[in-house]
Design a protein around this motif. Structure first.
Motif, short mmCIF file in Angstrom:
data_model
loop_
_atom_site.label_atom_id
_atom_site.label_comp_id
_atom_site.label_asym_id
_atom_site.label_seq_id
_atom_site.Cartn_x
_atom_site.Cartn_y
_atom_site.Cartn_z
N ALA A 1 7.82 -9.73 -5.87
CA ALA A 1 6.58 -9.33 -5.21
C ALA A 1 6.73 -9.09 -3.71
O ALA A 1 5.81 -8.56 -3.08
N THR A 2 7.85 -9.47 -3.14
CA THR A 2 8.03 -9.32 -1.69
C THR A 2 8.98 -8.20 -1.29
O THR A 2 9.02 -7.79 -0.14
N GLY B 1 3.65 -5.01 -2.74
CA GLY B 1 3.85 -4.05 -1.66
C GLY B 1 2.53 -3.59 -1.07
O GLY B 1 2.38 -3.49 0.16
N LEU B 2 1.55 -3.32 -1.93
CA LEU B 2 0.25 -2.88 -1.43
C LEU B 2 -0.49 -4.00 -0.71
O LEU B 2 -1.18 -3.75 0.29
N LEU B 3 -0.36 -5.22 -1.21
CA LEU B 3 -0.98 -6.36 -0.51
C LEU B 3 -0.45 -6.49 0.91
O LEU B 3 -1.23 -6.68 1.86
N ALA B 4 0.85 -6.35 1.07
CA ALA B 4 1.46 -6.44 2.40
C ALA B 4 0.99 -5.29 3.29
O ALA B 4 0.74 -5.47 4.48
N ASN C 1 -2.68 -3.26 7.92
CA ASN C 1 -3.56 -2.13 8.24
C ASN C 1 -2.95 -0.77 7.88
O ASN C 1 -3.15 0.22 8.59
N ILE C 2 -2.21 -0.75 6.78
CA ILE C 2 -1.64 0.50 6.27
C ILE C 2 -2.44 0.93 5.04
O ILE C 2 -2.63 0.13 4.11
N THR C 3 -2.93 2.14 5.04
CA THR C 3 -3.78 2.63 3.96
C THR C 3 -3.02 2.66 2.64
O THR C 3 -1.86 3.08 2.59
N THR C 4 -3.69 2.24 1.57
CA THR C 4 -3.05 2.15 0.26
C THR C 4 -3.81 2.93 -0.81
O THR C 4 -5.03 3.00 -0.81
N GLN D 1 -7.47 -3.16 -8.02
CA GLN D 1 -8.26 -4.07 -7.19
C GLN D 1 -7.64 -4.21 -5.80
O GLN D 1 -8.33 -4.54 -4.82
N THR D 2 -6.34 -3.96 -5.70
CA THR D 2 -5.62 -4.12 -4.43
C THR D 2 -5.69 -2.86 -3.58
O THR D 2 -5.85 -2.94 -2.36
N ALA D 3 -5.57 -1.69 -4.19
CA ALA D 3 -5.52 -0.43 -3.45
C ALA D 3 -6.88 -0.05 -2.89
O ALA D 3 -7.92 -0.28 -3.52
N LYS D 4 -6.87 0.57 -1.73
CA LYS D 4 -8.11 1.06 -1.12
C LYS D 4 -8.56 2.36 -1.79
O LYS D 4 -9.75 2.68 -1.80
N PHE D 5 -7.60 3.11 -2.32
CA PHE D 5 -7.91 4.37 -3.00
C PHE D 5 -7.26 4.37 -4.38
O PHE D 5 -6.23 5.02 -4.59
#
Length: 271
Positions: free
Chosen positions: A115-116, A148-151, A156-159, A172-176
């Motif tokens: 996960a990291t 990766g998306l959680l990190a 502040n990187i768009t996902t 649930q994790t991704a913004k888009f």
């Protein structure tokens, strides 16, 4: 809503080993036909993601795809085809796969369970707030991708995401998030089939629509494509001939001198 992995549910088809070749092909084809209709339901979400990617790229950002296994390979395929097709830099769209380049051809044990690692892989490219990272995972649960998306969110990187199960942890994790629910596979759990096809089609839409929005297509032509073989040179010459009144030989000469269809046509029309 309860999360159910429809990608892991039992196939609607039984006793595959007893089917004839014709029956196998017909049934696979029938399942494949459902994919575009599943994508159609996700068009609003795809539009939202493409709009965000275009906005980021206009600010100098890059597009990253991260995935494991089939999903990672499909992401790398789409990324690798953007430079020759649209004439963009090789580092504008970047595909990253769990396990590194070795995993493109061979499975790397337990790579998708880390996960990291995706954040480590992204940092090697100096990922930053101008960029956008799209996680690809049929199940929507792959730790490498979700982690990766959680990190990215924390930095502040768009996902964005592409998955094939409704209400998955990845969504649930991704913004888009994009969800293309294609249902059980012909061979139970073989998400290289309908799910893989869905991911490929969505990525085709994302990269193509993005590049058109960025001006990399004129009319319906790939005017910035790289002229990497004789077939593409011939195509480029004919594109030039369709735009300006020159012979094949004149168009070939313009293309050779100016390096791209766009530059050749622009030079001619400026005279």
């Amino acid at each position: 809503m309860t999360f159910t992995k429809t990608t892991e549910q039992s196939s609607k088809h039984e006793h595959l080993e007893k089917m004839s070749v014709q029956e196998l092909l017909s049934n696979i084809n029938q399942e494949d036909k459902t994919v575009p209709f599943a994508i159609e339901k996700a068009l609003p979400e795809i539009e939202s993601l493409v709009t965000e990617i275009v906005a980021k790229m206009k600010l100098g950002g890059r597009l990253f795809y991260i995935g494991a296994g089939t999903s990672g390979r499909i992401g790398i395929l789409d990324a690798s085809e953007c430079p020759p097709t649209f004439g963009v830099p090789f580092d504008l769209v970047i595909g990253i796969i769990a396990g590194g380049d070795t995993a493109i051809r061979s499975a790397v044990e337990n790579a998708e369970d880390n996960a990291t690692q995706a954040w480590i892989d992204l940092k090697a490219f100096n990922v930053n707030e101008n960029d956008i990272v799209v996680g690809i995972a049929a199940s929507g649960t792959t730790p490498y991708v979700t982690g990766g998306l959680l990190a990215c969110n924390e930095n502040n990187i768009t996902t964005g995401s592409i998955s094939c199960n409704a209400e998955s942890p990845l969504s649930q994790t991704a913004k888009f998030p994009i969800e293309v629910v294609v249902g059980p596979e012909f061979v139970t759990g073989s998400s290289r089939m309908k799910a893989g096809t869905a991911q490929k089609l969505v990525l085709n839409m994302i990269s193509t629509a993005t590049m058109i929005q960025l001006g990399k297509v004129k009319g319906n032509k790939m005017v910035d494509m790289q002229l990497s073989n004789s077939k593409l040179v011939d195509r480029g010459v004919k594109m030039i001939m369709s735009e300006i009144p020159v012979s094949y030989e004149q168009a070939a000469d313009l293309l050779k001198k100016h390096g791209s269809v766009r530059n050749a046509v622009d030079y001619f029309t400026a005279q």
